[in-house]
Motif scaffolding. Structure first.
Motif, PDB file in Angstrom:
ATOM      1  N   VAL A 186       0.623  -0.983  -0.267  1.00 29.19           N
ATOM      2  CA  VAL A 186       0.319  -0.118  -0.414  1.00 29.19           C
ATOM      3  C   VAL A 186       0.557   1.430   0.323  1.00 29.19           C
ATOM      4  N   SER A 187       2.118   1.286   0.887  1.00 28.75           N
ATOM      5  CA  SER A 187       3.092   2.545   0.450  1.00 28.75           C
ATOM      6  C   SER A 187       3.610   2.831   0.057  1.00 28.75           C
ATOM      7  N   ILE A 188       3.839   2.045  -1.345  1.00 33.52           N
ATOM      8  CA  ILE A 188       4.607   1.602  -2.115  1.00 33.52           C
ATOM      9  C   ILE A 188       3.607   2.567  -3.393  1.00 33.52           C
ATOM     10  N   ALA A 189       1.690   1.645  -3.792  1.00 36.99           N
ATOM     11  CA  ALA A 189       1.109   1.992  -4.204  1.00 36.99           C
ATOM     12  C   ALA A 189       0.880   3.986  -4.054  1.00 36.99           C
ATOM     13  N   PHE A 190       1.032   4.452  -2.894  1.00 35.40           N
ATOM     14  CA  PHE A 190       0.584   5.707  -3.004  1.00 35.40           C
ATOM     15  C   PHE A 190       2.429   6.756  -2.993  1.00 35.40           C
ATOM     16  N   THR A 191       3.637   5.792  -3.222  1.00 36.46           N
ATOM     17  CA  THR A 191       4.378   6.764  -3.479  1.00 36.46           C
ATOM     18  C   THR A 191       4.243   7.034  -5.012  1.00 36.46           C
ATOM     19  N   PHE A 192       3.998   5.946  -5.796  1.00 37.48           N
ATOM     20  CA  PHE A 192       4.042   5.904  -7.195  1.00 37.48           C
ATOM     21  C   PHE A 192       3.120   6.460  -7.145  1.00 37.48           C
ATOM     22  N   PHE A 193       1.519   6.901  -6.896  1.00 36.93           N
ATOM     23  CA  PHE A 193       0.795   7.816  -7.250  1.00 36.93           C
ATOM     24  C   PHE A 193       1.382   9.366  -6.642  1.00 36.93           C
ATOM     25  N   SER A 194       1.940   9.581  -5.893  1.00 40.74           N
ATOM     26  CA  SER A 194       3.191  10.943  -5.689  1.00 40.74           C
ATOM     27  C   SER A 194       3.915  11.421  -6.498  1.00 40.74           C
ATOM     28  N   CYS A 195       4.500  10.317  -6.997  1.00 41.93           N
ATOM     29  CA  CYS A 195       5.531  10.696  -8.252  1.00 41.93           C
ATOM     30  C   CYS A 195       4.599  10.520 -10.130  1.00 41.93           C
ATOM     31  N   PHE A 196       3.179   9.838  -9.763  1.00 37.63           N
ATOM     32  CA  PHE A 196       3.307  10.386 -10.668  1.00 37.63           C
ATOM     33  C   PHE A 196       2.174  11.763 -10.899  1.00 37.63           C
ATOM     34  N   LEU A 197       2.097  12.326  -9.652  1.00 44.82           N
ATOM     35  CA  LEU A 197       1.192  13.891  -9.037  1.00 44.82           C
ATOM     36  C   LEU A 197       2.400  14.785  -9.544  1.00 44.82           C
ATOM     37  N   LEU A 198       3.572  14.485  -9.182  1.00 41.60           N
ATOM     38  CA  LEU A 198       4.807  15.215  -9.426  1.00 41.60           C
ATOM     39  C   LEU A 198       4.935  14.972 -11.074  1.00 41.60           C
ATOM     40  N   ALA A 199       5.095  14.496 -11.351  1.00 41.96           N
ATOM     41  CA  ALA A 199       5.599  14.115 -13.431  1.00 41.96           C
ATOM     42  C   ALA A 199       4.172  15.365 -13.877  1.00 41.96           C
ATOM     43  N   ILE A 200       2.829  15.195 -13.054  1.00 39.85           N
ATOM     44  CA  ILE A 200       2.336  16.093 -13.905  1.00 39.85           C
ATOM     45  C   ILE A 200       2.547  17.258 -13.907  1.00 39.85           C
ATOM     46  N   SER A 201       2.698  17.548 -12.178  1.00 42.81           N
ATOM     47  CA  SER A 201       3.216  19.454 -12.163  1.00 42.81           C
ATOM     48  C   SER A 201       4.257  19.368 -13.215  1.00 42.81           C
ATOM     49  N   VAL A 202       5.794  19.365 -13.202  1.00 43.89           N
ATOM     50  CA  VAL A 202       6.169  19.385 -14.036  1.00 43.89           C
ATOM     51  C   VAL A 202       5.592  19.638 -15.642  1.00 43.89           C
ATOM     52  N   VAL A 203       4.648  18.774 -15.846  1.00 46.23           N
ATOM     53  CA  VAL A 203       4.377  19.479 -17.011  1.00 46.23           C
ATOM     54  C   VAL A 203       3.834  20.436 -17.357  1.00 46.23           C
ATOM     55  N   LEU A 204       3.107  20.710 -15.978  1.00 47.69           N
ATOM     56  CA  LEU A 204       2.571  22.419 -16.005  1.00 47.69           C
ATOM     57  C   LEU A 204       3.331  23.435 -16.437  1.00 47.69           C
ATOM     58  N   ASP A 205       4.713  22.840 -14.939  1.00 46.88           N
ATOM     59  CA  ASP A 205       5.959  23.662 -14.889  1.00 46.88           C
ATOM     60  C   ASP A 205       5.712  24.551 -16.686  1.00 46.88           C
ATOM     61  N   VAL A 206       6.615  23.197 -17.065  1.00 42.26           N
ATOM     62  CA  VAL A 206       7.110  23.065 -18.656  1.00 42.26           C
ATOM     63  C   VAL A 206       5.711  23.732 -19.316  1.00 42.26           C
ATOM     64  N   LEU A 207       4.398  24.337 -19.345  1.00 38.38           N
ATOM     65  CA  LEU A 207       3.399  24.495 -20.199  1.00 38.38           C
ATOM     66  C   LEU A 207       3.737  25.880 -19.588  1.00 38.38           C
ATOM     67  N   TRP A 208       3.901  26.017 -18.388  1.00 36.04           N
ATOM     68  CA  TRP A 208       3.921  27.427 -18.240  1.00 36.04           C
ATOM     69  C   TRP A 208       5.847  28.357 -18.680  1.00 36.04           C
ATOM     70  N   LEU A 209       6.402  27.119 -18.816  1.00 35.67           N
ATOM     71  CA  LEU A 209       7.586  27.950 -19.438  1.00 35.67           C
ATOM     72  C   LEU A 209       7.521  28.363 -21.145  1.00 35.67           C
ATOM     73  N   SER A 210       6.948  26.974 -21.818  1.00 33.10           N
ATOM     74  CA  SER A 210       6.719  26.762 -23.292  1.00 33.10           C
ATOM     75  C   SER A 210       5.750  28.416 -23.319  1.00 33.10           C
ATOM     76  N   LYS A 211       4.454  29.107 -22.516  1.00 34.08           N
ATOM     77  CA  LYS A 211       3.803  29.948 -23.104  1.00 34.08           C
ATOM     78  C   LYS A 211       3.965  31.408 -22.600  1.00 34.08           C
ATOM     79  N   TYR A 212       5.172  31.492 -21.445  1.00 38.38           N
ATOM     80  CA  TYR A 212       5.422  32.809 -21.069  1.00 38.38           C
ATOM     81  C   TYR A 212       7.106  32.958 -21.107  1.00 38.38           C
TER      82      TYR A 212
END
Lengths: 212, 212
Positions: A186-212
């Motif tokens: 269970v702990s490992i599953a939540f760890t991978f979910f956090s990693c997935f959320l952080l990866a989405i944050s990275v994409v949002l950051d790159v979207l911001w950098l590519s726009k402005y």
């Protein structure tokens, strides 16, 4: 054959274009408009950023708390001998690594969430400058790699526990210690979910950098 | 509170910008200049991209070949019994995973390298469009996560082999199988190096996206 005609037209149009520039100045008015767009476009992205941070905080705190309470005592029969088994998360370096990284990600998410919410309450943009955007991108990227690393290391060890060790004829550790193994999973599953959320944050950051 | 102030600034700036637009038209002349910059700025970034691909290809091929040849036979004395040990990379799921991911990264790097070199020979830019840049970013990012995951899973298992298993009083597997363990360690080191190179590629992709 259109040469002299168009030349005439230009001489006629000249005062016309001059007056439009004098009247409205479309090239000048574009700049404040695009700035307004930055401010208006934010709320949606801001809310998404904040929700991602909150989810990541909850997920990483769950991973830490489930892992840090995982322990179980049992016995196993090995070559006819009854060997006592006691399993605790801190016996494995990989599980300790997972707890450390997850705790760091929880702190990072909490800090970013507090900064985001305070900026939203003051109605200022979440990402004030390009340098700040690069900093957030770097942080999210590093923590995403670390979470991926921690989850994988722990699941490699758990997988070994679950399937037994192929090097020699050793039994499956997860049969007598199934409660421990389930908590770890269970702990490992939540760890991978956090990693997935952080990866989405990275994409949002790159979207911001590519726009402005 | 900044609302009326900025509105006032716009109305003051209007005549000033009008004269510059009428005189030289700097907004129009900027566009061809920036396009020229795209073409001129490329060679350096192109070469860096190609070198990164080549290094990543070599590193991942080394990781695969070192891991795929790792096997050793030995014996270990366990509670007085002499137990035969035979270790091969394909006995562990984590090592198989590492070989699979490293092979995929090698193919990805080779493809990108061929595309880059052919584009450089034709003197066309390496990254022709924004969509292409996003595609390369996504590929590099996914492979970087996968490499980090593979390296961590394998090193979690190796670490367990090296330190022995804490669950019960089992001996250290890496003493009788030190050749095997060394090969695995070398392979893991090259895997992490590939991951590092891919992470640099990701940063270069984001730099491109943020510039153009």
């Amino acid at each position: 054959m259109n040469g002299p005609k168009s030349g005439l037209e230009v001489s006629i149009q000249l005062p016309e274009t001059k007056t439009t520039a004098a009247e409205s100045g479309p090239l000048v008015s574009q700049r404040p408009e695009s700035r307004r767009a930055v401010v208006v476009a934010h709320p949606k992205a801001d809310v998404m950023h904040a929700v991602l941070r909150l989810l990541c905080l909850l997920s990483s705190v769950t991973a830490v708390s489930v892992m840090a309470t995982a322990k179980q005592a049992s016995t196993i029969s090995l070559y006819g001998f009854s060997v006592p088994l006691y399993s605790k998360w801190s016996f494995s370096d990989s599980f300790e690594y997972l707890v450390g990284v997850s705790a760091a990600v929880a702190v990072h998410s909490l800090l970013q969430l507090l900064i985001n919410v305070s900026r939203m309450l003051r109605n200022s943009p979440i990402i004030p400058s390009r340098n700040h955007a690069w900093l957030i991108f770097a942080g999210d990227q590093i923590f995403a790699y670390a979470m991926m690393s921690a989850g994988s290391a722990a699941s490699g060890v758990t997988n070994l526990n679950r399937t037994g060790i192929h090097h020699s004829a050793l039994p499956n550790f997860c049969k007598p210690l199934h409660v421990f193994c389930d908590r770890v999973a269970v702990s490992i599953a939540f760890t991978f979910f956090s990693c997935f959320l952080l990866a989405i944050s990275v994409v949002l950051d790159v979207l911001w950098l590519s726009k402005y």
